[in-house]
Design a protein around this motif. Structure first.
Motif, PDB file in Angstrom:
ATOM      1  N   PHE A 765       0.878  -1.212  -0.021  1.00 56.12           N
ATOM      2  CA  PHE A 765       0.000   0.036   0.076  1.00 56.12           C
ATOM      3  C   PHE A 765       0.879   1.096  -0.090  1.00 56.12           C
ATOM      4  N   THR A 766       0.315   2.227  -0.823  1.00 54.57           N
ATOM      5  CA  THR A 766       1.044   3.507  -0.738  1.00 54.57           C
ATOM      6  C   THR A 766       0.166   4.884  -0.279  1.00 54.57           C
ATOM      7  N   ILE A 767       0.620   5.686   0.348  1.00 55.53           N
ATOM      8  CA  ILE A 767       0.073   6.846   0.621  1.00 55.53           C
ATOM      9  C   ILE A 767       0.763   8.121   0.607  1.00 55.53           C
ATOM     10  N   SER A 768      -0.093   9.245  -0.118  1.00 57.05           N
ATOM     11  CA  SER A 768       0.459  10.235  -0.243  1.00 57.05           C
ATOM     12  C   SER A 768       0.690  11.122   0.943  1.00 57.05           C
ATOM     13  N   ALA A 769       1.831  11.690   1.310  1.00 59.07           N
ATOM     14  CA  ALA A 769       2.353  12.286   2.503  1.00 59.07           C
ATOM     15  C   ALA A 769       3.300  13.275   2.107  1.00 59.07           C
ATOM     16  N   LYS A 770       3.593  14.438   3.059  1.00 54.64           N
ATOM     17  CA  LYS A 770       4.700  15.450   2.977  1.00 54.64           C
ATOM     18  C   LYS A 770       5.480  15.041   4.164  1.00 54.64           C
ATOM     19  N   ALA A 771       6.892  15.283   3.621  1.00 51.41           N
ATOM     20  CA  ALA A 771       7.872  15.192   4.871  1.00 51.41           C
ATOM     21  C   ALA A 771       7.784  16.490   5.593  1.00 51.41           C
ATOM     22  N   LYS A 772       7.962  16.328   6.815  1.00 49.87           N
ATOM     23  CA  LYS A 772       7.841  17.309   7.716  1.00 49.87           C
ATOM     24  C   LYS A 772       9.324  18.298   7.432  1.00 49.87           C
ATOM     25  N   LYS A 773       9.101  19.616   7.414  1.00 51.39           N
ATOM     26  CA  LYS A 773      10.174  20.387   7.099  1.00 51.39           C
ATOM     27  C   LYS A 773      11.543  20.224   8.111  1.00 51.39           C
ATOM     28  N   ASP A 774      12.891  19.930   7.577  1.00 48.37           N
ATOM     29  CA  ASP A 774      13.788  19.846   8.336  1.00 48.37           C
ATOM     30  C   ASP A 774      13.885  18.551   9.042  1.00 48.37           C
ATOM     31  N   SER A 775      13.116  17.466   8.455  1.00 53.87           N
ATOM     32  CA  SER A 775      13.065  16.113   9.145  1.00 53.87           C
ATOM     33  C   SER A 775      14.335  15.505   8.806  1.00 53.87           C
ATOM     34  N   ALA A 776      15.103  14.785   9.421  1.00 53.03           N
ATOM     35  CA  ALA A 776      16.040  13.798   9.521  1.00 53.03           C
ATOM     36  C   ALA A 776      15.764  12.702   8.736  1.00 53.03           C
ATOM     37  N   LEU A 777      16.743  11.830   8.187  1.00 55.79           N
ATOM     38  CA  LEU A 777      16.140  10.598   7.520  1.00 55.79           C
ATOM     39  C   LEU A 777      16.398   9.338   8.563  1.00 55.79           C
ATOM     40  N   ILE A 778      15.663   8.546   8.054  1.00 56.39           N
ATOM     41  CA  ILE A 778      15.736   7.195   9.036  1.00 56.39           C
ATOM     42  C   ILE A 778      16.938   6.662   9.125  1.00 56.39           C
TER      43      ILE A 778
END
Length: 944
Positions: A765-778
Motif C-alpha cells: 500500500f502507498t499513501i501520499s504524504a509530505k515530509a516534515k520540514k527539516d526532518s532527518a532521515l531514518i
C-alpha cells in the motif's frame, strides 16, 4: 520731387537703423504712423528655468549675454515650469513724419489668462518701473480691460527705451505674439475678435441647446452624450482662448486654467460614449467596442489623477493621448464606413475636421509646428465645423430612423396580421410579458392552461404568468435576464387542483440597440407524460429497493456467518479451558497452559470486537483521519518489538528493511498507518508456518510505500481478486484486510495484493504524504530473527526498555491512594484487585456524586473515573473537580474508544483515557506515571 525726397529719407532712416543695433544684436523698433508693430523678430529671449531671477539680475551684464535672438514670428514656448524674459527696444525718432511730443501706445501679448505678465521699463535714473497685467489682478483693476495682457506705454519724441517683459504660465502652453498698437487700431481689432468669438460661442450654445432639446424629446442617449461632449469642449475653448472670460471673472475663481486637463478628459470620456452609441459599436463591431471601453477606463483613471495633479505634466499627457485617440477614432470610423455603417460616413468627415484642428493645435503645443495665426485658431475652427457636421448627421440619423421605423411598422403590420392568426389558433400556450412581470398578451390556449375561460380574464391578473412560470427558487427570471433565454419544466397548481407539468420555453426580445424590451414564451401541457415517467420511475425504484434489500440481507447473512465462526472459535477455547480449570486433576504446567489459552483467546476476541466496531464505523463513514506528525522510526520500532515475539513463538523469521532515503517524520495519521501494517502482519503470520515475514519501506515523490510479504500458503487467484471485500474474503483473512483497504482509501492511498499458492503473498500500500520540514532521515537498520535462540540472544544483549514492563510478570510497587469511581461491582473488585497488587490503597465510589464528595474531603494521588455512572456521570464529575481547581490526575475508564469520546473526556478535564476491558500493563504504566513509586520485576509471581 518732394515725394522722392520723402522716400529717400525713409530709406536712409531704415539704412541707418540697421547700423543702430542693440548690444545683443537686435534692432530697435522705430515708431512712425503705422497702426501696429509686430515685435517678435525684434526681441531676444532668456529662459528662467527656476523662475527666481529679478529685473536687477536680468539687466546685469552677467545675464545680458544669455539672451537669445528670437527668429519666430509667433514665439512658441510650449508647456513647462520655466519663466521667460523678453527684451526689446522702442525708438520714437525725431524725424518726419513724427511731430507729437509724446506717443501713447498699447503693448499687447496676444495670449490670454497668463499667470504672470510683468512689463519693466528703464527710467532715466537707471531704475525700472513695473506694470502687471495678469491673473494676479482682477480684470476690473487692469488699466486696459482685455483678456490678453495689454500695457499702456508712452514714449517721447527722440527717445529710445528698453523694455523687459516677464511671462509665466503654470498649466497651459505659451505662444507669444507681441504687438504695439495705436489705441484706435487696437479698439478696432478687439471689436473684430469679439464678433468672431461671439459667433463661435453663440453657435456652440445653439448646438448644445438644440441637441439637448432633441434628447429630452427622444430620450436617445446619443444626443445626451453629444451634449456632454460639446459642453467641456466649449468650456476648454473658453478658458484656453480667454475670450468671454472677461465677463465671467467669478467663474475663473472656481474653474481656472489648472483644471484644463480635467476638462479635456471629461470631453474625451463623453466623446467615447457618443462614438460607441452613434456608430452602434456593440452590435456592429464588438471587438472595437471592447477597445473603446478600455480607452474609457484609461480616461477615467487619467481624469482622477488630473484632479490631484494640476500641472503641465497633465497637459502633456492629455495632448499625447489625443494624438493617439483622434487618429484611432478616424481609422475606426473609416473602417466602419467601409463595412456599410451609414452613420460612420458623417462621423468620418466630421472627425477628420476635428482631427485636423486639434492635431495641428497639439503639434503646436508640443513645439513640432510653429505658432501662427492658423495653428492657434485651428482647434476652435475644427471644433465648430465638427459640431455642425455631427449635428447635421444626427438630424439625418433621425430622418433615416424615422423612415426605417415607418417601413418597419408597415412590415410589422403585415406580419402581425399573419402572426395574429397563428398566435390565436396555436395549440401551444403563447404569451408576452414585460420586464416588470406584467402580462402584455396571451392566446386562448394559454388562458385554458392557466385555468381561465377567456383571454380577457387572464389579462386582468397581470402577474399570474410571471408568478407561475418564473417565481421559483431556481431564479428563472434572473437567468433569462442574464442569458436571454430559458428552457425548463415547470410544476404548479391551478386553484388548488392537481399539479400541472408544463414544458416552458422563453426568450428575451431586444430592440435594434440591444436593449431588452419584453419576454415571449410558449408552454406545452405535459402532465400526462410526466405522470407516465413518474409511474415508470416509481416501479423501477421499487424493484431497485427490493433488489438492494435482498442484496443487503444476503450480505448481512454472509457477514454474520463469518463473524459467527470468528467469534465462536476463541469462545470455544475460553469456555473449554475455563471448564477444565474447575477440575482438580491437572498439573501446574497444565494450569498455566489453560490460563494462557484463556487470556490469549480473550485478547483475540477483544481484537475481533474492535475490528467489528471499526468496520461498522467505516461503513457508516464516521471515521476521522488526522494530519499530524508521524514518527516512522518510532512506529516501526514498536512493530518490530511486538512481532519479534510472535516470530519467535512461531519460529518464523521477521525482518523490516528500508530502501533508499526515507524521512523520519511525515504528515499523516500514525494510528491508522500502524493499524494497517499490523493487520497485514497478522494476516501474514496467520498464513505462514515456516519461512519468513518481511516489511519493506521506501519513499519516492512524496509517497510512502510499504510492502508486507510472507512465504506462507498463498491465496488462490479467484479469492485474491476479492480479498479486500468481506463478503468474498477467505475465512482466515478476517476483517483486518477489509478494514485496511478502507483505511488506505480514507488516507488517499492505494492497496493491492499478489500471491502464488504455496509460495506466499505480498500486500503493498502507498499513501501520499509530505515530509516534515527539516526532518532527518531514518537510521537504516535491519533486525532479523530466525529462531528462539537468536531471539533470546537479542533480549540478553539489548538494553532494558518498556517492553520488559509489558511482561506479564512485571508488577510495580506503589505507595499512594487511588480513588476508583465505578458503578459495576465486578469491575470494582477486578480493578481493585489489580491495583492492590502494587501496594496502593484503593477507595471505591459508586457514582459521580460519591467521588466528588470524597475529593472534597481528601485529595488522592490518582482518580480512575468511569464515564457511564448513575446520579452523576464521569464527565460531569470531572468538570466539577476541575471547576474546584483540584490539581489531581484523572484518567477516564470507558468502553467507547472512538475519537469523539476521547475528545469529550479530554475536554472535560481528564488527563488520559484507559479502555475497557482494562489492560493491566497500561494501568500499571498510568499508576507509575502519576504516583511516586519504586518498582521491580516480580519474578515467579503469577497474575490472576
Amino acid at each position: 520731387m518732394f515725394a522722392f525726397l520723402y522716400r529717400f529719407l525713409i530709406v536712409l532712416s531704415v539704412f541707418g537703423s540697421s547700423l543702430a543695433l542693440s548690444e545683443d544684436g537686435v534692432l530697435p523698433v522705430r515708431l512712425y504712423n503705422s497702426d501696429s508693430y509686430p515685435l517678435n523678430l525684434n526681441m531676444s529671449v532668456l529662459t528662467d528655468a527656476e523662475n527666481r531671477l529679478t529685473i536687477e539680475q536680468i539687466s546685469s551684464k552677467d545675464h545680458q549675454q544669455n539672451f537669445v535672438v528670437n527668429r519666430q514670428k509667433i514665439l512658441n514656448l510650449g508647456i513647462g515650469p520655466s519663466a521667460y524674459w523678453l527684451k526689446f527696444q522702442l525708438e520714437y525718432p525725431d524725424s518726419y513724419p513724427n511731430t507729437q511730443k509724446t506717443k501713447k501706445l498699447y503693448l499687447e501679448i496676444a495670449k490670454s489668462l497668463l499667470d504672470t505678465a510683468e512689463l519693466y521699463s528703464l527710467r532715466p535714473d537707471g531704475s525700472f518701473s513695473m506694470q502687471a497685467s495678469d491673473l494676479s489682478r482682477d480684470f476690473s483693476k487692469r488699466e486696459i480691460l482685455h483678456v490678453n495682457s495689454v500695457f499702456p506705454i508712452e514714449i517721447s519724441l527722440g527717445e529710445e527705451k528698453t523694455y523687459y517683459l516677464k511671462i509665466h504660465n503654470r498649466a497651459t502652453s505659451i505662444q507669444v505674439a507681441l504687438y504695439v498698437w495705436s489705441p484706435p487700431a487696437f479698439v478696432e481689432k478687439v471689436a473684430g475678435e469679439e464678433f468672431i468669438y461671439g459667433v463661435f460661442y453663440g453657435s456652440m450654445l445653439v448646438l448644445l441647446l438644440y441637441n439637448l432639446f432633441v434628447y429630452i424629446s427622444t430620450k436617445d442617449l446619443t444626443y445626451l452624450y453629444y451634449v456632454m461632449y460639446l459642453a467641456p469642449v466649449t468650456l476648454f475653448q473658453l478658458i484656453e482662448t480667454g475670450h468671454g472670460t472677461i465677463h465671467l471673472g467669478w467663474f475663473l475663481t472656481v474653474i481656472g486654467k489648472e483644471w484644463l486637463a480635467s476638462i479635456i478628459w471629461v470631453a474625451f470620456y463623453f466623446g467615447i460614449l457618443f462614438f460607441k452609441y452613434f456608430l452602434n459599436l456593440k452590435k456592429e463591431h464588438p471587438f472595437i467596442h471592447k477597445t473603446y471601453t478600455v480607452c474609457g477606463q484609461i480616461v477615467l483613471i487619467s481624469l482622477a489623477i488630473s484632479l490631484f495633479r494640476r500641472d503641465h505634466v497633465s497637459i502633456l499627457w492629455v495632448t499625447s493621448f489625443a494624438l493617439f485617440f483622434l487618429i484611432y477614432a478616424m481609422v475606426v470610423s473609416l473602417y466602419s464606413w467601409r463595412k456599410g455603417n451609414e452613420n460612420a460616413k458623417y462621423f468620418f468627415f466630421a472627425w477628420t475636421l476635428n482631427i485636423v484642428g486639434l492635431l495641428t493645435y497639439a503639434l503646436m503645443i508640443n513645439e513640432v509646428l510653429p505658432a501662427t495665426a492658423f495653428t492657434i485658431a485651428s482647434a476652435p475652427m475644427g471644433i465648430i465645423l465638427e459640431a455642425l457636421l455631427l449635428s447635421f448627421a444626427l438630424a439625418n440619423r433621425i430622418k433615416r430612423e424615422t423612415s426605417w421605423t415607418l417601413n418597419a411598422e408597415r412590415k410589422a403590420m403585415r406580419h402581425m396580421s399573419r402572426f395574429q392568426s397563428i398566435f390565436d389558433n396555436s395549440l401551444e400556450g403563447m404569451y408576452q410579458i414585460d420586464l416588470n412581470g406584467h402580462t402584455r398578451g396571451v392566446n386562448h390556449s394559454m388562458a385554458t392552461i392557466m385555468g381561465y375561460n377567456k383571454k380577457s380574464e387572464l389579462l386582468k391578473h397581470k402577474n399570474v404568468i410571471a408568478n407561475a412560470l418564473f417565481d421559483t427558487e431556481e431564479g428563472r427570471f434572473g437567468r433569462i435576464l442574464e442569458d436571454g433565454y430559458l428552457n425548463a419544466d415547470v410544476e404548479f397548481s391551478i386553484k388548488k387542483s392537481k399539479p400541472l407539468w408544463l414544458s416552458h420555453r422563453a426568450k428575451m426580445v431586444f430592440d435594434d440597440y440591444g436593449n431588452a424590451r419584453y419576454i415571449e414564451g410558449t408552454v406545452i401541457d405535459m402532465t400526462e407524460e410526466k405522470e407516465r415517467e413518474s409511474a415508470i420511475r416509481a416501479g423501477m425504484k421499487e424493484r431497485l429497493n427490493k433488489e438492494l434489500a435482498i442484496s443487503s440481507t444476503k450480505e448481512k447473512g454472509q457477514f454474520l456467518s463469518i463473524m459467527n465462526h470468528q467469534i465462536r472459535t476463541p469462545l470455544n477455547a475460553i469456555i473449554g479451558c475455563s471448564e477444565i480449570l474447575h477440575e482438580k486433576s491437572y498439573s501446574k504446567a497444565d494450569k498455566n497452559f489453560y490460563i494462557d489459552t484463556i487470556v490469549n483467546n480473550a485478547r483475540s476476541l477483544l481484537s475481533l470486537i474492535n475490528n467489528i466496531l471499526d468496520y461498522s464505523k467505516l461503513e457508516a463513514k464516521k471515521f476521522d483521519i488526522e494530519k499530524i506528525d508521524v514518527d516512522l522510526e518510532e512506529i516501526f520500532n514498536e512493530i518490530h518489538k511486538y512481532y519479534i515475539d510472535v516470530s519467535s513463538e512461531k519460529r518464523v523469521a521477521f525482518d523490516i528493511s528500508y530502501t533508499g532515503e526515507i524521512p523520519a517524520v511525515i504528515k499523516g495519521d500514525p494510528t491508522r498507518i500502524a493499524q494497517v501494517v499490523r493487520n497485514l502482519c497478522d494476516n501474514a503470520f496467520s498464513n505462514t508456518d515456516t519461512g519468513s515475514v518481511k516489511i519493506e519501506l521506501s519513499w519516492e515523490n512524496d509517497k510512502l510505500k510499504i510492502m508486507v510479504s510472507d512465504t506462507g500458503r498463498g491465496i488462490k487467484k479467484d479469492l485474491l481478486d476479492n480479498i479486500f471485500y468481506i463478503k468474498y474474503a477467505p475465512e482466515n483473512s478476517g476483517l483486518g484486510i477489509t478494514i485496511s483497504r478502507n483505511l488506505v482509501d480514507l488516507m488517499g492511498g492505494e492497496i493491492s495484493a499478489t500471491s502464488i499458492v504455496g509460495k506466499g503473498s505480498s500486500f503493498v500500500f502507498t499513501i501520499s504524504a509530505k515530509a516534515k520540514k527539516d526532518s532527518a532521515l531514518i537510521d537504516i537498520k535491519t533486525m532479523k530473527n530466525s529462531g528462539v535462540d537468536e531471539y533470546l540472544e537479542f533480549l540478553e544483549n539489548k538494553p532494558p526498555s518498556n517492553k520488559d514492563k509489558q511482561n506479564k510478570k512485571y508488577v510495580p510497587i506503589i505507595r499512594g491512594i487511588v480513588y476508583l469511581a465505578e458503578d459495576n461491582i465486578v469491575n470494582q473488585k477486578l480493578i481493585t484487585k489489580v491495583i492492590q497488587k502494587t501496594g496502593a490503597t484503593v477507595i471505591v465510589a459508586n457514582d459521580g456524586v460519591e467521588i466528588c464528595n470524597l475529593c472534597d474531603i481528601y485529595l488522592p494521588d490518582l482518580v480512575l473515573m468511569d464515564i457511564n455512572m448513575p446520579n452523576m456521570d464521569g464527565l460531569s464529575a470531572t468538570k466539577y473537580l476541575r471547576e474546584k481547581h483540584y490539581q489531581i490526575p484523572i484518567h477516564a475508564l470507558t468502553a467507547e474508544v472512538d475519537k469523539d469520546e476521547i475528545d469529550k473526556a479530554l475536554e472535560a478535564g481528564c488527563d488520559g483515557v484507559l479502555s475497557k476491558p482494562l489492560n493491566k500493563q497500561n494501568l500499571y504504566q498510568v499508576l507509575e506515571e502519576n504516583i511516586k513509586s519504586s518498582s521491580k520485576l516480580a519474578t515467579g509471581r503469577d497474575e490472576v
